[in-house]
Design a protein around this motif. Structure first.
Motif, PDB file in Angstrom:
ATOM      1  N   ASP A 288      16.071 -29.654  -9.624  1.00  0.00           N
ATOM      2  CA  ASP A 288      14.893 -29.450 -10.725  1.00  0.00           C
ATOM      3  C   ASP A 288      13.497 -29.888 -10.214  1.00  0.00           C
ATOM      4  OD1 ASP A 288      16.851 -28.433 -12.389  1.00  0.00           O
ATOM      5  OD2 ASP A 288      17.318 -30.340 -13.632  1.00  0.00           O
ATOM      6  N   ALA A 289      13.545 -30.924  -9.644  1.00  0.00           N
ATOM      7  CA  ALA A 289      12.161 -31.286  -9.045  1.00  0.00           C
ATOM      8  C   ALA A 289      11.587 -30.528  -8.162  1.00  0.00           C
ATOM      9  CB  ALA A 289      12.368 -32.795  -8.507  1.00  0.00           C
ATOM     10  N   ALA A 290      12.164 -30.109  -7.240  1.00  0.00           N
ATOM     11  CA  ALA A 290      11.590 -29.155  -6.131  1.00  0.00           C
ATOM     12  C   ALA A 290      10.816 -27.946  -6.894  1.00  0.00           C
ATOM     13  CB  ALA A 290      12.640 -28.638  -5.107  1.00  0.00           C
ATOM     14  N   PRO A 291      11.514 -27.025  -7.690  1.00  0.00           N
ATOM     15  CA  PRO A 291      10.895 -26.118  -8.288  1.00  0.00           C
ATOM     16  C   PRO A 291       9.710 -26.412  -9.110  1.00  0.00           C
ATOM     17  CG  PRO A 291      12.972 -26.045  -9.227  1.00  0.00           C
ATOM     18  CD  PRO A 291      13.076 -27.001  -7.952  1.00  0.00           C
ATOM     19  N   THR A 292       9.711 -27.459  -9.937  1.00  0.00           N
ATOM     20  CA  THR A 292       8.748 -28.020 -10.794  1.00  0.00           C
ATOM     21  C   THR A 292       7.531 -28.297  -9.846  1.00  0.00           C
ATOM     22  OG1 THR A 292      10.534 -28.831 -12.150  1.00  0.00           O
ATOM     23  CG2 THR A 292       8.169 -29.524 -12.447  1.00  0.00           C
ATOM     24  N   ALA A 293       7.857 -28.837  -8.840  1.00  0.00           N
ATOM     25  CA  ALA A 293       6.389 -29.208  -7.984  1.00  0.00           C
ATOM     26  C   ALA A 293       6.144 -27.959  -7.350  1.00  0.00           C
ATOM     27  CB  ALA A 293       7.127 -30.026  -6.678  1.00  0.00           C
ATOM     28  N   MET A 294       6.932 -26.867  -6.890  1.00  0.00           N
ATOM     29  CA  MET A 294       6.408 -25.602  -6.376  1.00  0.00           C
ATOM     30  C   MET A 294       5.917 -24.664  -7.241  1.00  0.00           C
ATOM     31  SD  MET A 294       9.739 -24.270  -4.170  1.00  0.00           S
ATOM     32  CE  MET A 294      10.311 -25.465  -2.816  1.00  0.00           C
TER      33      MET A 294
ATOM     34  N   ASN B 253      17.301 -25.263  -8.394  1.00  0.00           N
ATOM     35  CA  ASN B 253      18.010 -24.748  -9.674  1.00  0.00           C
ATOM     36  C   ASN B 253      17.446 -23.662 -10.302  1.00  0.00           C
ATOM     37  OD1 ASN B 253      19.042 -24.369 -12.236  1.00  0.00           O
ATOM     38  ND2 ASN B 253      19.327 -26.487 -12.822  1.00  0.00           N
ATOM     39  N   ASP B 254      18.114 -22.567  -9.787  1.00  0.00           N
ATOM     40  CA  ASP B 254      17.501 -21.201 -10.065  1.00  0.00           C
ATOM     41  C   ASP B 254      17.086 -20.991 -11.535  1.00  0.00           C
ATOM     42  OD1 ASP B 254      17.567 -20.379  -7.434  1.00  0.00           O
ATOM     43  OD2 ASP B 254      19.749 -19.806  -7.469  1.00  0.00           O
ATOM     44  N   GLY B 255      18.192 -21.238 -12.451  1.00  0.00           N
ATOM     45  CA  GLY B 255      18.030 -21.274 -13.790  1.00  0.00           C
ATOM     46  C   GLY B 255      16.645 -21.884 -14.477  1.00  0.00           C
TER      47      GLY B 255
ATOM     48  N   GLY C 234       3.521 -33.447  -8.398  1.00  0.00           N
ATOM     49  CA  GLY C 234       4.627 -32.934  -9.095  1.00  0.00           C
ATOM     50  C   GLY C 234       6.096 -33.190  -8.793  1.00  0.00           C
ATOM     51  N   TYR C 235       6.189 -33.477  -7.366  1.00  0.00           N
ATOM     52  CA  TYR C 235       7.400 -33.891  -6.985  1.00  0.00           C
ATOM     53  C   TYR C 235       7.794 -35.320  -7.364  1.00  0.00           C
ATOM     54  CZ  TYR C 235      11.625 -34.394  -4.376  1.00  0.00           C
ATOM     55  OH  TYR C 235      12.967 -34.604  -3.970  1.00  0.00           O
ATOM     56  N   VAL C 236       6.941 -36.147  -7.180  1.00  0.00           N
ATOM     57  CA  VAL C 236       6.964 -37.725  -7.278  1.00  0.00           C
ATOM     58  C   VAL C 236       7.082 -37.758  -9.032  1.00  0.00           C
ATOM     59  CG1 VAL C 236       5.829 -39.927  -7.353  1.00  0.00           C
ATOM     60  CG2 VAL C 236       5.868 -38.398  -5.290  1.00  0.00           C
ATOM     61  N   ALA C 237       6.351 -37.212  -9.658  1.00  0.00           N
ATOM     62  CA  ALA C 237       6.435 -37.275 -11.163  1.00  0.00           C
ATOM     63  C   ALA C 237       7.918 -36.859 -11.778  1.00  0.00           C
ATOM     64  CB  ALA C 237       5.101 -36.634 -11.784  1.00  0.00           C
TER      65      ALA C 237
ATOM     66  N   LEU D 116      10.831 -39.006 -13.422  1.00  0.00           N
ATOM     67  CA  LEU D 116      11.381 -38.973 -14.761  1.00  0.00           C
ATOM     68  C   LEU D 116      12.674 -38.673 -14.818  1.00  0.00           C
ATOM     69  CD1 LEU D 116       8.571 -36.215 -16.188  1.00  0.00           C
ATOM     70  CD2 LEU D 116       8.996 -38.516 -17.086  1.00  0.00           C
ATOM     71  N   GLY D 117      13.328 -38.859 -13.703  1.00  0.00           N
ATOM     72  CA  GLY D 117      14.811 -38.886 -13.486  1.00  0.00           C
ATOM     73  C   GLY D 117      15.374 -37.527 -13.200  1.00  0.00           C
ATOM     74  N   LEU D 118      14.636 -36.380 -12.915  1.00  0.00           N
ATOM     75  CA  LEU D 118      15.005 -35.174 -12.749  1.00  0.00           C
ATOM     76  C   LEU D 118      15.732 -34.931 -11.072  1.00  0.00           C
ATOM     77  CD1 LEU D 118      12.058 -32.938 -13.777  1.00  0.00           C
ATOM     78  CD2 LEU D 118      13.832 -33.807 -15.067  1.00  0.00           C
ATOM     79  N   SER D 119      16.676 -34.290 -10.966  1.00  0.00           N
ATOM     80  CA  SER D 119      17.408 -34.162  -9.869  1.00  0.00           C
ATOM     81  C   SER D 119      16.453 -33.426  -8.726  1.00  0.00           C
ATOM     82  CB  SER D 119      18.750 -33.358 -10.050  1.00  0.00           C
ATOM     83  OG  SER D 119      18.555 -32.306 -10.369  1.00  0.00           O
ATOM     84  N   TYR D 120      16.915 -33.403  -7.686  1.00  0.00           N
ATOM     85  CA  TYR D 120      16.073 -32.710  -6.436  1.00  0.00           C
ATOM     86  C   TYR D 120      16.157 -30.928  -6.939  1.00  0.00           C
ATOM     87  CZ  TYR D 120      15.184 -29.883  -2.425  1.00  0.00           C
ATOM     88  OH  TYR D 120      14.794 -29.390  -1.644  1.00  0.00           O
TER      89      TYR D 120
END
Length: 365
Positions: A330-336, A191-193, A317-320, A324-328
């Motif tokens: 949103d989860a991918a950039p959070t982990a990155m 999610n770029d935003g 980061g990705y597992v957490a 927490l119910g984030l979509s892929y």
């Protein structure tokens, strides 16, 4: 957020082959360091001094401004405020980047550099670093794990080499990445935003947390803690491009409009950012070229704990995020964002605190 998508879809020649340019700059820098070391020594001497202490490397400051400004000018502060209402992703990225990652970096790096690889690095190996700004001790005095010595008429601190590498790792651990995460998030179909907003939040947080946290963790590592230089580094390397980005964004949007800003202005900035990054790499590796060519495994000893830290934090980061119910998306950039490091700020700070020829500066590369 359309601007992030437009920027990522506009990947140009420099971004697509960034890995190749990085390796070429490493090679060019090492060759220069071996053949014309006086060039890098001259550049290292271009500093802003306070008293007799060199506190700002002019070449690094210029390069870092052009690396930081493009990401700062993209920050929409209204969007940041709105994103703050989404508690889960904001809380997760802040916890990982500022409450977990810095401390795991210290633990992992200290274990490998201070125990596993200490004998290979050289248990008795030492390096000279700059005296902390404002500190005036007599030759032979102790400060932390350092000893004051006189080198070419200038007072320097002599510290164990492995601790200098540890300092570089610490500075990496407290500087979450910004600009390149936007590209990685796009390539991962994130999610770029969301990515841009998380980057903006971490950039703003860095402005207030980087100095105090860096000073604390350097103190834990029993290294000289130059508080004044740390705060000055935040002002020059983070606050200055942030203010310049905010003011110029407002002025450009008012004068030319959103479409011109996103389609023309931001696109023009991208190659400038990459060029500044590559020039910084050439500069650093040219100064350490002789050391690297004589001890190529040094890079390996430093890279191993950094690699383990990166993989561990990304997985956490990705597992957490998924828990927490984030979509892929949103989860991918959070982990990155958590796994990556803003090595431009780390390089600049290491250079300011310890000198361009220090192990800390080399470790941040």
């Amino acid at each position: 957020m359309d601007q992030a998508k437009q920027q990522a879809k506009g990947l140009g020649f420099f971004e697509r082959y960034l890995t190749l340019w990085v390796f070429l700059c490493i090679i060019i820098g090492c060759v220069m360091g071996g053949q014309v070391p006086e060039v890098a020594q001259y550049l290292d001497g271009l500093t802003l001094d306070v008293g007799d202490a060199p506190v700002v490397s002019i070449p690094i400051a210029v390069c870092l401004f052009f690396m930081m400004y493009p990401i700062m000018v993209k920050i929409d502060f209204g969007e940041v405020v709105r994103a703050g209402r989404s508690v889960r992703p904001v809380t997760l990225t802040l916890v990982i980047n500022w409450l977990i990652k810095p401390f795991t970096m210290v633990a992992i790096s200290a274990f490998f550099l201070g125990t596993v690889f200490k004998g290979l690095i050289g248990a008795e190996a030492v390096v000279l670093v700059r005296m902390p700004f404002g500190l005036d001790l007599p030759v032979g005095a102790s400060h932390g794990v350092g000893t004051v010595v006189l080198q070419d008429g200038v007072k320097m601190l002599q510290i164990p080499l492995w601790r200098s590498y540890l300092a570089g790792c610490i500075l990496l651990g407290i500087a979450p990445c910004t600009a390149m995460v936007l590209v990685w998030g796009y390539l991962a179909r994130g999610n770029d935003g969301h990515t841009l907003v998380m980057v903006a939040i971490n950039s703003l947080t860095m402005l207030f947390v980087f100095g105090p946290l860096g000073g604390f963790l350097l103190g834990v590592g029993r290294l000289p803690v130059p508080w004044q230089a740390l705060l000055l580094s935040i002002g020059i390397y983070v606050a200055l491009p942030l203010v310049a980005g905010y003011l110029s964004r407002r002025a450009i949007l008012a004068a030319r409009g959103q479409a011109w800003f996103e389609e023309k202005f931001l696109h023009t900035l991208t190659p400038i950012t990459i060029i500044a990054l590559l020039v910084t790499l050439v500069l650093l590796f040219s100064f350490k070229g002789e050391v690297i060519l004589a001890n190529p495994l040094t890079i390996v000893w430093v890279a191993i704990p950094l690699f383990i830290q990166t993989v561990a934090i990304f997985g956490l980061g990705y597992v957490a995020a998924k828990k927490l119910g984030l979509s892929y998306a949103d989860a991918a950039p959070t982990a990155m964002i958590g796994a990556s490091n803003h090595f431009e700020v780390a390089i600049a700070t290491a250079t300011m605190l310890f000198g361009l020829s220090s192990g800390a500066a080399l470790a941040t590369v």
